[in-house]
Write a protein that holds these residues in place. Structure first.
Motif, PDB file in Angstrom:
ATOM      1  N   ARG A  78       0.857  -1.190   0.000  1.00  9.20           N
ATOM      2  CA  ARG A  78       0.000   0.000   0.000  1.00  9.20           C
ATOM      3  C   ARG A  78       0.893   1.239   0.000  1.00  9.20           C
ATOM      4  O   ARG A  78       1.940   1.266   0.630  1.00  9.20           O
ATOM      5  N   GLU A  79       0.431   2.250  -0.698  1.00  4.87           N
ATOM      6  CA  GLU A  79       1.175   3.510  -0.744  1.00  4.87           C
ATOM      7  C   GLU A  79       0.198   4.673  -0.727  1.00  4.87           C
ATOM      8  O   GLU A  79      -0.874   4.598  -1.332  1.00  4.87           O
ATOM      9  N   CYS A  80       0.582   5.738  -0.026  1.00  7.29           N
ATOM     10  CA  CYS A  80      -0.233   6.951   0.032  1.00  7.29           C
ATOM     11  C   CYS A  80       0.606   8.117  -0.470  1.00  7.29           C
ATOM     12  O   CYS A  80       1.768   8.266  -0.075  1.00  7.29           O
ATOM     13  N   ARG A  81       0.025   8.924  -1.333  1.00 12.18           N
ATOM     14  CA  ARG A  81       0.698  10.120  -1.835  1.00 12.18           C
ATOM     15  C   ARG A  81      -0.243  11.313  -1.757  1.00 12.18           C
ATOM     16  O   ARG A  81      -1.432  11.207  -2.043  1.00 12.18           O
ATOM     17  N   ILE A  90      -5.099  16.365  -3.254  1.00 11.19           N
ATOM     18  CA  ILE A  90      -5.782  15.076  -3.286  1.00 11.19           C
ATOM     19  C   ILE A  90      -4.847  14.029  -2.690  1.00 11.19           C
ATOM     20  O   ILE A  90      -3.687  13.935  -3.082  1.00 11.19           O
ATOM     21  N   TRP A  91      -5.359  13.273  -1.724  1.00 12.78           N
ATOM     22  CA  TRP A  91      -4.606  12.170  -1.145  1.00 12.78           C
ATOM     23  C   TRP A  91      -5.027  10.905  -1.880  1.00 12.78           C
ATOM     24  O   TRP A  91      -6.217  10.599  -1.976  1.00 12.78           O
ATOM     25  N   VAL A  92      -4.054  10.171  -2.410  1.00 15.72           N
ATOM     26  CA  VAL A  92      -4.318   8.956  -3.173  1.00 15.72           C
ATOM     27  C   VAL A  92      -3.663   7.777  -2.464  1.00 15.72           C
ATOM     28  O   VAL A  92      -2.483   7.833  -2.126  1.00 15.72           O
ATOM     29  N   VAL A  93      -4.446   6.739  -2.249  1.00 14.45           N
ATOM     30  CA  VAL A  93      -3.943   5.509  -1.635  1.00 14.45           C
ATOM     31  C   VAL A  93      -4.173   4.378  -2.638  1.00 14.45           C
ATOM     32  O   VAL A  93      -5.288   4.192  -3.126  1.00 14.45           O
ATOM     33  N   LEU A  94      -3.105   3.642  -2.927  1.00  9.11           N
ATOM     34  CA  LEU A  94      -3.189   2.496  -3.820  1.00  9.11           C
ATOM     35  C   LEU A  94      -2.776   1.254  -3.041  1.00  9.11           C
ATOM     36  O   LEU A  94      -1.803   1.293  -2.276  1.00  9.11           O
TER      37      LEU A  94
END
Length: 174
Positions: A78-81, A90-94
């Motif tokens: 998992r990664e958050c940017r 915008i916070w994006v979590v994949l």
């Protein structure tokens, strides 16, 4: 809204849109990423931790399923940017499942081998957040249609309500 997964597996992928009033986006992202705090507010967590294997941070998550179904577990990265898109933060979590030999399957728990999630959180223009999520997993085993319907109809709104409450509790605990 459920949409049939393109591989004709009979499984669904989900696209979720929701608002979390009075939960700023950075707070939502912090709460979502904090695994230790999630153990406190998510009643379906049986076990959840992050471990480093071969210089890669891996998350192990065992989810409680109702009797008589077997629990499921996930092994994923998992990664958050935090991104700036035309002046919008915008916070994006994949997140995506991975196979890690150091994290073997447990007896009586079904391993979810196919899991993929994309999450975007941005301001609602007021004091809250707008949340967009794409989600797919193949839970394996035989899941009754009533449980699939429950997850689609009530599980997602319940999760958003729990997440909103967790955001309020998180700001108090830090």
């Amino acid at each position: 809204l459920p949409i049939l997964f393109p591989q004709q597996s009979g499984l669904y992928e989900y696209k979720i849109f929701g608002d979390l009033a009075d939960c700023p986006p950075k707070l939502c992202a912090d709460v979502y990423m904090d695994l230790d705090f999630r153990k406190q507010w998510d009643e379906y967590v049986k076990e959840l931790y992050e471990q480093t294997y071969d210089d890669e941070r891996i998350i192990y998550w065992e989810v409680k399923y109702p009797f008589p179904l077997s629990n499921r577990d996930y092994v994923y990265i998992r990664e958050c940017r935090e991104m700036d898109v035309d002046g919008r933060k915008i916070w994006v979590v994949l997140a995506q499942s991975v196979s890690v030999p150091q994290c073997p399957e447990k007896p009586g728990v079904i391993r979810v081998r196919s899991y993929k999630q994309s999450l975007a959180i941005e301001s609602d223009g007021k004091t809250g957040s707008r949340v967009y999520m794409y989600y797919f997993d193949n839970p394996g085993g035989m899941i009754p249609s009533w449980l699939v319907n429950w997850a689609a109809e009530s599980g997602v709104p319940t999760f958003l309500r729990d997440m909103q409450k967790a955001c309020c509790d998180y700001s108090k605990s830090t």
